[in-house]
Design an enzyme around this catalytic site. Sequence first.
Site, PDB file in Angstrom:
ATOM      1  N   SER A 107      -9.614  -0.533   7.294  1.00  0.00           N
ATOM      2  CA  SER A 107      -9.078  -0.396   5.938  1.00  0.00           C
ATOM      3  C   SER A 107      -8.500  -1.639   5.307  1.00  0.00           C
ATOM      4  CB  SER A 107      -8.011   0.684   5.911  1.00  0.00           C
ATOM      5  OG  SER A 107      -8.634   1.915   5.737  1.00  0.00           O
ATOM      6  N   LYS A 110       0.864  -1.192   0.000  1.00  0.00           N
ATOM      7  CA  LYS A 110       0.000   0.000   0.000  1.00  0.00           C
ATOM      8  C   LYS A 110       0.896   1.237   0.000  1.00  0.00           C
ATOM      9  CE  LYS A 110      -3.797   1.940   2.839  1.00  0.00           C
ATOM     10  NZ  LYS A 110      -4.680   1.646   3.971  1.00  0.00           N
ATOM     11  N   SER A 160      -9.573   1.905   3.118  1.00  0.00           N
ATOM     12  CA  SER A 160      -8.713   2.656   2.230  1.00  0.00           C
ATOM     13  C   SER A 160      -7.751   1.801   1.421  1.00  0.00           C
ATOM     14  CB  SER A 160      -7.926   3.682   3.031  1.00  0.00           C
ATOM     15  OG  SER A 160      -7.037   3.031   3.929  1.00  0.00           O
TER      16      SER A 160
HETATM   17  N1  GLN Z   1     -12.785   4.061   6.751  1.00  0.00           N
HETATM   18  C1  GLN Z   1     -12.053   4.413   7.932  1.00  0.00           C
HETATM   19  C2  GLN Z   1     -11.653   5.851   7.885  1.00  0.00           C
HETATM   20  O1  GLN Z   1     -11.949   6.448   6.914  1.00  0.00           O
HETATM   21  C3  GLN Z   1     -10.882   3.509   8.096  1.00  0.00           C
HETATM   22  C4  GLN Z   1      -9.651   3.949   7.451  1.00  0.00           C
HETATM   23  C5  GLN Z   1      -8.483   3.085   7.754  1.00  0.00           C
HETATM   24  O2  GLN Z   1      -8.620   2.055   8.417  1.00  0.00           O
HETATM   25  N2  GLN Z   1      -7.312   3.558   7.369  1.00  0.00           N
HETATM   26  O3  GLN Z   1     -11.059   6.382   8.771  1.00  0.00           O
END
Ligand code: GLN
Length: 473
Positions: free
Chosen positions: A175, A76, A151
């Site tokens: 994420s 990532k 994400s």
């Molecule tokens: N969807 C969550 C957020 O927007 C999780 C993001 C993540 O785990 N990096 O914060």
Amino acid sequence: MKNYDSLGEIRKDISSGEVNCESLVKGYLERINTHKHLNAFLEVFAAGAVEQAKETDKKIREGKAGKLAGMVIGIKDVLCYKGHKVSASSRMLENFTSLYSATVVERLLKEDAIIIGRLNCDEFAMGSSNETSHFGKVLNPIDNKRSPGGSSGGCVAAVGAGLCLAALGSDTGGSIRQPASFCGVYGLKPTYGRVSRYGLIAYASSFDQVGPIARSIEDIALITEVIAGPDEYDSTVSAAGVPLYSRNLDYKGKAKIGYIEECLESEGLDPEIKKRTEEIITRLRKEGHTVESVSFPYLDFMVPAYYVLTTAEASSNLSRYGGLLYGHRSAAATDTDSAFTKSRSEGFGKEVKRRIMLGTFVLSAGYYDAYYTRGQKVRRLLREKTFEILNRYEFILSPTTPGVAFESGKINDPVAMYLQDIFTVQANLTGIPAISLPMGIHSTGMPFGIQLMGRPMEEEKLLAFSRTITRIG
Ligand code: GLN
């Protein structure tokens, strides 16, 4: 090239001479090329990967290859890899080159994993749909109209479409697990403090964890065992030794599992996902495991506490990007003040700005106690209550997400988007490990996952029992 689901399958074909690492990497590179429309990769390390493959082939011939020889993996775009670009999918860090490698990346390389490229994600890992990336959205490989989740959207799209065997993602509130559920792959968020965060671009430091995304439990176990463990560069990592997860995947005995009543009864839960979860519960009971419902009347506090605390931490973490020491510097800057404001205005996207402002607000003198302190108290309460359940049960079972992958562009309301994290944030708020297992196909044709949470540092049991669950069908 064949479709491989695990390193074990690849190793078999390497042993029989059907493939070698070089031909394998070339096969993946070809697939990446034919799947460019997914926008999963921000950069493909083609030459470097072929070079690494040749070296690994030599090591295999000499009998010196590491545990991950033959594993073609993507990372990532929030993980540093020395000499390679890393941007957190943000204009702010466009063209920034890593000066060192993240501990997890070094550990992969030491075991001869081949890093094939850098994967798209939401900007600074903030999002649930991979639509906030400065470099464009990622498409779900199963249905291109839909989001792959976020994400770590690039990671799951790449693993799901077979563009690499596995990926390393990061999980602050879901994420890894939510996108894994949306693309029909496996994803683990380890216990907070099990895996080093050194070299991970921070979003919310007391929540962030790095974890694997793969097509089999075996690969999840193997990668976790390689990346976990003490690191002198991250003092939050536990000194506890790392079990050989991949060798202990047989769960012995009968498990005690709790499922949160309020999760299964929650209004927004898709009926087919609910039905499948109930089916799994029934099957587990038939196999002799104890599965009981528990009440956890705090569901409504989770998403608000998560967004108060993570935005506070994000506003502080992202304050370093001001165009002076780090990050994009505006060409229109004329003095220090305008360098900060213009660089930050140009460098950050809308969602990141929204979170920095929200975080700054909850930390501001007049509102600190009302929001930040209260958020911390709620976090402590959620932790206590979750641990009460985990004292009685080894695992907590739930759906990973309330629904299947939604259509890109459909959710324009940030609060509706934040509610996507309803089942996943609990593990980050409380620091416990959690995995998403692909467990069903919806009538829309989209996959969805089941989430299993475990006791802190008990990844070994969690992974072994995950395999039991996937085998009950
Ligand atoms: N969807 C969550 C957020 O927007 C999780 C993001 C993540 O785990 N990096 O914060």
